[in-house]
Design an enzyme around this catalytic site. Structure first.
Site: not given
Length: 843
Positions: A184, A253
Site C-alpha cells: 500500500e 485484499e
C-alpha cells in the site's frame, strides 16, 4: 546391438527424468487474463490467515476449513518484528514458524501468496517494523534512503533464501505462487515525490532480482515497475485496472469486515454485499481474489498496533477468532466460488460484452470460441428488485445483487439470496473455577528513588522504552509554600499535562489522582484535573502508557509518544507554574515486569497476599494470580474480563494481550446489505457494551492442572468475577425459498451442459461434538423475521415443526428438500413459500 540398446535405455531414462522434473518444477507466469500455472490460466480464491495470530495447533484446522470453503490459496504477511527482534537475531519458533505453516498449506494441496512486505500495516505493532530499525543512524523509512533499503533488502533476502532452502516456491515444487514486495505504498510514494518513486522502483527491481521463479506484486501502487503486478485493496475493486494491458486484475485484499478499536463498535460486513463485490470484480475481468481476513485471529502479547487496536482481530471473517466457522459468511462464499468455477473456462477465454437491461441492470456475457457461455446479470438498485429479460428469458434480480448463469440460461447463484445456515455462538461456564486469588501491588513511592535517568525536561517515551514495555514513569517534585491560599480552604490547584499518547495515570504523593486517554483518531490528549497537594515537597508521578505503536503513514523514524509537555500547575497564589523544564526522572516499566511476574518461573520473586474480595477500595497498579485446572471438553476457551478495568493477561507465561473494558460508542441501527459498505456509516454492533469482553485462551497453552493466570490491573476491578468460559455454536437457523438456486443442485454433464438435479435443500449443521437437541421454530409458508426472531406468516404448514424434529433431532447435521410433498400439502398454492427453521445445538 547391445551398446545401442543400452544407449536407448539411457536416453529413455533421461527423458523420463526430465518429464518428472517438469512435473515437479512448476512454472508460474501471467497474461492479461490471469495467473498462469503450468500453462493453464486459473481463477483463484485466496484467504488471509496470519500464522502468529493463532497457534500452531490451530493451523491445520484453519487451513482445512479454508479449503472446505472453496479456497485455492492461503495468503499471509511476513512479520519482520517477530522474526528479527534485534539486529541479526532471528526467531522462527512456535507461532513464528513460517516454514511449518507454509508446509501445512502445501500438505492441504493449496497454494500460498507470501506477502513479504516487509512493511505490512495490518493493524500490527509499528506496521511490522522492528523498533530497533528506528534507531539506525541516518534512517528514513520507506523512501530512497540507503540505511533503510539496506536493512529491508537484508530481511527480504533472508526470507527468500529460507523459502528457497526449503524448496517452497512453486518453481521448486513448493506451494508459493506469488510474492509481494512493499505494501500500500501509493500514498507515501506521492508524498515523497521523486525519492518515493525511486524507492518503489528499486524495491520492485530488488525483489525480481532474487529469482524466485514466481511473479511479484505491489498492492495499491499504480506505478509498480514491470514485471511487478500492481493490485487492488478495498471493499470493492471492480473499478480497478492494472497499469499495463498485459497484466491481470488481482485483488489482494477484499475486506471481509473491519478491525476493532477499544471504545469503538464491532463492524460486520453483510455477506450479501461481500459476494456482490466479488462478483462485480469477476464480471469486470478479475481473476484472483484474496479475502482479508479469512481468519483474523488474535493479537497476542503486545502485537496490536494502531494504537488502540483490540486484542481480538476477529474482522468478521468467515472463520472467527476462535477457529469456528461463521455462517452464513463461510457457506455463502463457498457457493459463490463453486458458481464462478463453473464459469471458469468462459471467463478466462473470452472478454465480456456488456449489455444494458435497464436503468440499474446490466448483463456481462462471456462467450468463448469453444462454445462456452457464462453471464452475470446485475442489479445496482439499492431499494428495488428488478425483473429483466435476457436471452428471451425472464429473471428476477433482488436489489444490489448479481445472478450467475454458467450456461447463459440457468441461474445457479445470486449474491443476495442466502441459502446456507446462519450460526450464533454463545459463551458458557466451564467446570474450571478461579478461586484463591493472591495479589501484589506496585510500590509507587519508590518509583523515583530507583530510577537511573534524570534530566532537565521530558523525554520521548519510545526513545526511552524502545518498546520493551508499554509503561514509562515521569516523576518530578514540587515545593508548595505553607502560605498558599488553597491550603486554608481554597480551591485545589489544577494540573494540566499534554501527552503525545496513548494513555496516562496521574499520581500525587503516591495516590491516584486521575486518568486520561487518547483515541485511535487522535492519540494526543490533555489531562486536566484538580490535585491534592500539601505544604512542603510533593511528588508528581505520571505513568504514561502505550496501547500499541502506529502501524501506518510515513516517517516512522519521527514517531513519538508519552508526556512531551507542557506540564503546568494552575491556581497558585503566584499564578501558574510551568513544570515542563524541571528535573524529571524517567523509569521504564513496572516492578512486576522487571521481575517477570507473568512467568511461572518468576512468580515466587515477590510476596503475594490473599485477596480480600470483600474490600471495596482496591489499589491501582496491582498484580493478581490464581491457579486453575483445565476445563473438560475441546471447545475454544476465553477469559471473561468484563469485571475488570485495563491491563494485561498471562496464562502459564504466555501473554494473551492487553485488555480494556471500555464501552463501545457508535451507531448500531439496523443494517441493510444493500448499498455501499463503509465501516463508519453502517452495520455496527455492540454499542454501549464493552468493545471486548472475552479474550481468547488457546487450549494448547493449558496443562491438565495447576495452570497459572496472572492479571495486571492498572486501575481497579473485581477479580472474583473473572471467569474461564467456553464458546460454541448454540443456535443454527436456515431460511430457504422453494425457488432458491442452490449451486449443489447442479452439475456439468459429459456434453458440458448444466443439468438440474433436484429442488433446493435446507441444511442444518452443528459443530463437532454437538447435535440438534431442539427445534425452536419451524414454518413452511410465509414466515417473517430473522434468526432468533422468526414469526409465523399468514401461510403456514401445520406440521412444519414435526417434520423438522423427526428429520433432525439427535443428529449433528440434517437436510430436507423444500417441497410440498415433504409437508404433506401445499399450504398456499400459487404463493412463493419458504422454510424457516431455528434449531438448538447442544453437547
Amino acid at each position: 546391438m547391445g551398446a545401442s540398446s543400452a544407449l536407448s535405455w539411457v536416453l529413455l531414462c533421461i527423458v523420463l527424468l526430465c518429464l518428472c522434473f517438469q512435473l515437479i518444477q512448476s512454472n508460474v507466469s501471467y497474461d492479461r487474463k490471469a495467473l498462469v500455472i503450468n500453462g493453464q490460466r486459473k481463477i483463484l480464491f485466496s484467504g488471509s490467515i496470519h500464522y502468529p495470530r493463532s497457534t500452531p495447533e490451530m493451523w491445520e484446522g484453519l487451513i482445512e476449513k479454508a479449503k472446505d470453503g472453496g479456497l485455492d490459496v492461503i495468503d499471509t504477511y511476513v512479520f519482520w518484528n517477530l522474526h528479527e527482534p534485534s539486529p541479526g537475531n532471528y526467531n522462527f519458533e512456535g507461532r513464528n514458524d513460517l516454514v511449518r505453516f507454509i508446509k501445512m498449506v502445501q500438505e492441504a494441496r493449496l497454494y500460498v501468496h507470501l506477502r513479504i512486505g516487509p512493511y505490512i500495516c495490518s493493524e500490527w505493532n509499528f506496521g511490522g517494523f522492528p523498533v530497533w530499525l528506528k534507531y539506525v543512524p541516518g534512517i528514513s523509512f520507506r523512501t530512497d534512503n540507503e540505511p533503510f533499503k539496506s536493512a529491508m533488502q537484508k530481511f527480504t533476502k533472508k526470507i527468500v533464501q529460507l523459502m528457497k532452502h526449503e524448496k517452497l516456491f512453486e518453481s521448486q515444487g513448493g506451494p508459493i505462487i506469488l510474492s509481494q514486495i512493499e505494501n500500500e505504498y501509493e500514498p507515501e510514494s506521492k508524498l515523497f515525490g521523486a525519492a518515493g518513486h525511486a524507492y518503489m522502483t528499486w524495491a520492485g527491481e530488488m525483489a525480481v532480482g532474487m529469482g524466485t521463479g514466481v511473479p511479484w506484486v505491489m498492492c495499491k501502487e499504480e506505478d509498480a515497475p514491470d514485471p511487478v503486478i500492481n493490485t487492488c485493496n478495498g471493499f470493492y475493486c471492480d473499478y480497478f485496472s492494472p497499469n499495463k494491458p498485459y497484466k491481470p486484475s488481482l485483488w489482494t485484499e477484499a475486506w471481509t469486515g473491519w478491525f476493532t478499536e477499544f471504545g469503538g463498535p464491532i463492524y460486520k460486513r453483510p455477506v450479501e454485499d461481500l459476494a456482490f463485490g466479488v462478483a462485480r470484480f469477476i464480471q469486470n475481468g478479475g481473476s484472483f481474489i484474496n479475502y482479508y481476513m479469512y481468519h483474523g485471529g488474535t493479537n497476542f502479547g503486545r502485537t496490536a498496533g494502531g494504537p488502540f487496536i483490540t486484542t481480538s482481530y476477529d474482522y468478521d471473517a468467515p472463520i472467527d477468532e476462535y477457529g469456528l466457522i461463521r455462517q452464513p459468511k463461510h457457506g455463502h462464499l463457498k457457493e459463490l466460488h463453486k458458481a464462478v468455477k463453473l464459469c471458469e473456462q468462459a471467463l478466462l477465454n473470452a472478454d465480456s460484452i456488456v449489455t444494458s437491461l435497464g436503468n440499474y441492470e446490466q448483463a456481462h456475457i462471456f462467450s468463448s470460441k469453444s462454445g462456452g457461455c457464462a453471464a452475470f446479470l446485475s442489479n445496482y438498485n439499492t431499494k428495488s428488485a428488478a425483473r429483466v429479460t435476457f436471452n428471451k428469458m425472464n429473471y428476477h434480480l433482488p436489489p444490489w445483487s448479481i445472478s450467475i448463469l454458467p450456461d447463459c440460461k440457468n441461474v445457479v447463484y445470486n449474491t443476495a439470496q442466502v441459502g446456507v445456515q446462519t450460526s450464533q455462538k454463545q459463551f458458557f461456564p466451564t467446570n474450571s473455577k478461579l478461586h484463591l486469588w493472591e495479589t501484589f501491588s506496585e510500590d509507587i513511592s519508590s518509583v523515583a528513588s530507583d530510577t537511573k535517568l534524570t534530566v532537565i525536561g521530558l523525554l520521548d517515551q519510545l526513545n526511552i522504552t524502545r518498546d520493551s514495555s508499554d509503561y514509562l514513569w515521569y516523576t518530578t517534585n514540587i515545593d508548595i509554600k505553607s502560605s498558599e491560599s488553597f491550603l486554608r480552604g481554597g480551591q485545589h490547584p489544577t494540573l494540566t499535562v499534554q501527552s503525545a499518547g496513548d494513555a496516562m495515570h496521574v499520581f500525587i504523593n503516591g495516590q491516584l489522582s486521575g486518568s486520561s486517554y487518547g483515541t485511535r483518531k487522535n492519540k494526543r490528549f490533555t489531562f486536566t484535573g484538580n490535585v491534592s497537594l500539601h505544604a512542603g515537597m510533593n511528588k508528581i508521578s505520571l505513568l504514561s502508557i502505550a496501547v500499541g505503536l502506529p502501524n501506518n503513514g510515513p516517517h516512522f523514524e519521527t514517531r513519538n509518544a508519552g508526556v512531551l509537555g507542557p506540564v503546568a500547575l494552575h491556581g497558585l497564589d503566584q499564578g501558574s507554574r510551568d513544570l515542563s523544564w524541571q528535573k524529571w526522572s524517567h523509569k521504564v516499566g513496572l516492578i512486576g515486569e522487571a521481575m517477570n511476574l507473568g512467568s511461572p518461573s518468576s512468580i515466587s520473586a515477590v510476596d503475594w497476599t490473599r485477596v480480600n474480595l470483600a474490600a471495596k477500595n482496591q489499589q491501582p497498579l496491582t498484580w493478581y494470580k490464581v491457579n486453575f485446572d483445565a476445563p473438560e471438553g475441546d471447545e475454544p476457551l476465553a477469559l471473561d474480563m468484563g469485571s475488570m478495568g485495563k491491563g494485561q493477561l498471562w496464562i502459564n507465561g504466555q501473554s494473551i494481550g492487553r485488555y480494556w473494558t471500555t464501552y463501545a460508542n457508535g451507531d448500531c441501527s439496523a443494517c441493510s446489505y444493500a448499498g455501499t459498505f463503509r465501516p463508519k456509516n453502517k452495520c455496527q454492533s455492540g454499542c454501549n457494551r464493552p468493545t471486548q469482553q472475552w479474550y481468547h485462551v488457546p487450549r494448547s497453552w493449558l496443562k491438565q492442572s495447576k495452570n497459572l493466570l496472572v492479571v495486571f490491573e492498572e486501575i481497579s476491578g473485581d477479580v472474583s468475577k473473572i471467569a474461564l468460559v467456553k464458546t460454541s455454536v448454540s443456535t443454527v437457523c436456515a431460511e430457504v425459498f422453494e425457488n432458491h438456486p442452490y449451486i449443489r443442485n447442479w452439475h456439468t454433464d459429459s456434453g458440458g451442459q448444466l443439468e438440474e438435479q433436484k429442488k433446493p435443500i435446507m441444511s442444518l449443521h452443528c459443530t463437532e461434538g454437538y447435535s440438534i437437541s431442539a427445534i425452536k421454530f419451524s414454518s413452511f409458508g410465509t414466515p417473517s423475521g430473522s434468526c432468533g426472531n422468526f414469526q409465523h406468516g399468514t401461510c403456514h404448514a401445520p406440521n412444519s415443526k414435526a417434520v423438522i424434529e423427526k428429520k433432525c433431532i439427535g443428529k449433528q447435521k440434517c437436510s430436507l428438500t423444500i417441497s410440498d410433498a415433504n409437508f404433506g400439502m401445499d399450504p398456499c398454492p400459487s404463493i412463493l413459500k419458504k422454510l424457516s427453521v431455528e434449531a438448538v445445538c447442544a453437547p
